[in-house]
Design an enzyme around this catalytic site. Sequence first.
Site, PDB file in Angstrom:
ATOM      1  N   SER A  78     -16.510   6.267  -0.960  1.00 40.51           N
ATOM      2  CA  SER A  78     -16.369   6.739   0.424  1.00 40.51           C
ATOM      3  C   SER A  78     -15.388   5.889   1.214  1.00 40.51           C
ATOM      4  O   SER A  78     -14.989   6.265   2.315  1.00 40.51           O
ATOM      5  CB  SER A  78     -17.730   6.696   1.128  1.00 40.51           C
ATOM      6  N   GLY A  79     -15.033   4.725   0.671  1.00 42.20           N
ATOM      7  CA  GLY A  79     -14.193   3.795   1.418  1.00 42.20           C
ATOM      8  C   GLY A  79     -14.968   3.013   2.462  1.00 42.20           C
ATOM      9  O   GLY A  79     -14.387   2.414   3.368  1.00 42.20           O
ATOM     10  N   THR A  80     -16.304   2.962   2.308  1.00 43.91           N
ATOM     11  CA  THR A  80     -17.150   2.261   3.278  1.00 43.91           C
ATOM     12  C   THR A  80     -16.744   0.798   3.417  1.00 43.91           C
ATOM     13  O   THR A  80     -16.732   0.248   4.519  1.00 43.91           O
ATOM     14  CB  THR A  80     -18.633   2.353   2.864  1.00 43.91           C
ATOM     15  N   PRO A  96     -19.867  -5.122  14.799  1.00 43.40           N
ATOM     16  CA  PRO A  96     -19.010  -4.242  13.995  1.00 43.40           C
ATOM     17  C   PRO A  96     -19.575  -2.833  13.797  1.00 43.40           C
ATOM     18  O   PRO A  96     -18.823  -1.858  13.780  1.00 43.40           O
ATOM     19  CB  PRO A  96     -18.863  -4.983  12.663  1.00 43.40           C
ATOM     20  N   SER A  99     -18.776   7.219  11.107  1.00 43.05           N
ATOM     21  CA  SER A  99     -19.276   6.890   9.775  1.00 43.05           C
ATOM     22  C   SER A  99     -18.055   6.680   8.890  1.00 43.05           C
ATOM     23  O   SER A  99     -16.990   7.258   9.144  1.00 43.05           O
ATOM     24  CB  SER A  99     -20.126   8.045   9.223  1.00 43.05           C
ATOM     25  N   SER A 100     -18.213   5.885   7.875  1.00 41.43           N
ATOM     26  CA  SER A 100     -17.115   5.766   6.899  1.00 41.43           C
ATOM     27  C   SER A 100     -16.756   7.141   6.353  1.00 41.43           C
ATOM     28  O   SER A 100     -15.605   7.421   6.023  1.00 41.43           O
ATOM     29  CB  SER A 100     -17.521   4.848   5.745  1.00 41.43           C
ATOM     30  N   ASN A 101     -17.769   8.018   6.290  1.00 41.57           N
ATOM     31  CA  ASN A 101     -17.582   9.334   5.691  1.00 41.57           C
ATOM     32  C   ASN A 101     -16.654  10.250   6.486  1.00 41.57           C
ATOM     33  O   ASN A 101     -16.079  11.183   5.924  1.00 41.57           O
ATOM     34  CB  ASN A 101     -18.937  10.026   5.513  1.00 41.57           C
ATOM     35  N   HIS A 129      21.251  26.772 -21.104  1.00 45.01           N
ATOM     36  CA  HIS A 129      20.835  26.177 -22.390  1.00 45.01           C
ATOM     37  C   HIS A 129      21.723  24.978 -22.752  1.00 45.01           C
ATOM     38  O   HIS A 129      21.889  24.663 -23.932  1.00 45.01           O
ATOM     39  CB  HIS A 129      20.881  27.209 -23.529  1.00 45.01           C
ATOM     40  N   SER A 167      25.438  -3.060 -17.660  1.00 45.71           N
ATOM     41  CA  SER A 167      24.984  -3.623 -18.927  1.00 45.71           C
ATOM     42  C   SER A 167      25.128  -5.133 -18.927  1.00 45.71           C
ATOM     43  O   SER A 167      26.085  -5.679 -18.375  1.00 45.71           O
ATOM     44  CB  SER A 167      25.794  -3.030 -20.083  1.00 45.71           C
ATOM     45  N   SER A 168      24.168  -5.788 -19.578  1.00 49.87           N
ATOM     46  CA  SER A 168      24.233  -7.243 -19.724  1.00 49.87           C
ATOM     47  C   SER A 168      25.059  -7.648 -20.937  1.00 49.87           C
ATOM     48  O   SER A 168      25.369  -8.828 -21.111  1.00 49.87           O
ATOM     49  CB  SER A 168      22.816  -7.813 -19.860  1.00 49.87           C
ATOM     50  N   LYS A 221      30.630  -1.464 -18.224  1.00 47.52           N
ATOM     51  CA  LYS A 221      29.768  -0.275 -18.252  1.00 47.52           C
ATOM     52  C   LYS A 221      29.100  -0.087 -16.884  1.00 47.52           C
ATOM     53  O   LYS A 221      28.578  -1.033 -16.303  1.00 47.52           O
ATOM     54  CB  LYS A 221      28.696  -0.423 -19.329  1.00 47.52           C
ATOM     55  N   GLU A 264      18.649   7.692 -11.834  1.00 47.18           N
ATOM     56  CA  GLU A 264      17.590   7.247 -12.751  1.00 47.18           C
ATOM     57  C   GLU A 264      16.362   6.768 -11.977  1.00 47.18           C
ATOM     58  O   GLU A 264      15.227   7.074 -12.342  1.00 47.18           O
ATOM     59  CB  GLU A 264      18.118   6.129 -13.648  1.00 47.18           C
TER      60      GLU A 264
END
Length: 460
Positions: A106-108, A131, A140-142, A189, A319-320, A325, A332
């Site tokens: 519930s993330g309470t 609190p 409520s947390s809900n 294709h 490239s290393s 390159k 990507e």
Amino acid sequence: MANKTGVKNFRTEKDSMGHVKVPKDALYAAQTQRAVNNFTISSLTLPPDFIRQIILIKQTAAETNRELGELSKTKSEAIVKATKQLLRNDLINQQNFPIDVFQTGSGTSTNMNVNEVVAHLASNKRTSIHPNDDVNMGQSSNDVIPTAISMMATEHLVEKLTPALEKLINVINAKGQSLKSVVKTGRTHLMDAMPLTMQQELSAWAYQIELSLKNLKNIIPQISELAQGGTAIGTGINSSKKFRAQFAKNLKSKTGLPYKKSGNAFASIAGQDNSVAVSGILNTLATALMKISNDLRWMNSGPVSGLGEVRLKAIQPGSSIMPGKVNPVVPEAVTMAAAQIMGNHTSITVGAQAGNFQLNVMLPMIAYNLHQSLELSANAASQIAVTINDFEPNTDFLEQQLSKNAILATALAPEIGYEKASEVVYRARKEERSILDVAVELTNLSKKELARILDPKKLT
């Protein structure tokens, strides 16, 4: 800290289950510490954006409860002051909000973490803020956690993702306009097909993004419905009957975002259908971003032995070990972001079905993944927009390739028939000659007429 001087680094806090040692300088108290001790599954914590929404809920709830006569002016002002301090200062961090994403469903624990931090900052010698009784009044947390998810998604959609997609569409269209006279070989294709202009090719990209943008805009009224005021299961127990509507009204006024109370608090607490719907559109957007990125990678491939249709701007060595390159690194990166969004959608879908009776019990995981998908979508769109804006067509090479495209013979089929056109294609390929030259030999059409029929620009 378990040494002779370690005791000085702790203070003792008490909750309904007893006493707990808490780091001396911690802004939180016992319930947060119990969660820290209990949940050690990952090193992931809920994002600051999400915590900020919960703090905003506490602020708005304090103001609303004061308006409804449920909370004193003194306590309301103390809570509001503390929340403003949290929102203004660099306090929303892992030190103050350290609970693992994989916690109570519930993330309470996270809700109580915020309650305790706000109470700690709001309390002083004259005013003690509790609190639960004060910061969490009428909540409520809900209903807090689903509301925070809705708020987080709404804010991202309106203020970040929508502008990013609009900019991407504008960049694609502007680039396409600048390339309307560039004709290239089409591909189906991965094989040569009829020609098209680069503007036509890019128009497909723009339209894909436009569809996702349209769907995201359409879902904003749905995701901006708030569960707040439903409290434990949707009945609104321990909350004023006027709280739901007044809270949404106050939050809308405060943020300028289109918040409203949920049409059914029970559904908003038990289900996460809206999160799945948003994630589904992000999943679709991710497929478009991946498609666009891969098109760019293919078009840029080479520069000697690939397609070499465009040149992406070189932004870093590729490239290393291979000097000189340069790789299509941004496309990507965007494809990886898209893959992550797709994976998140699966997790969110599985999480949303975990609404057992009156409460979903995978809320923190849904919140984490939805936030990440929203953030990745906006950032990926912004990144690929720069790449699209900066690439240049390799026009000389495109023209050379187009002149060798045997598929141009498709335009001859209405004049000489499919079978004869196929014969032209096969001969041209076998002898590595142009369609025009072979067609002159195999048909009764003049060279001038054939040149007119086979003009690539007219075929677009």
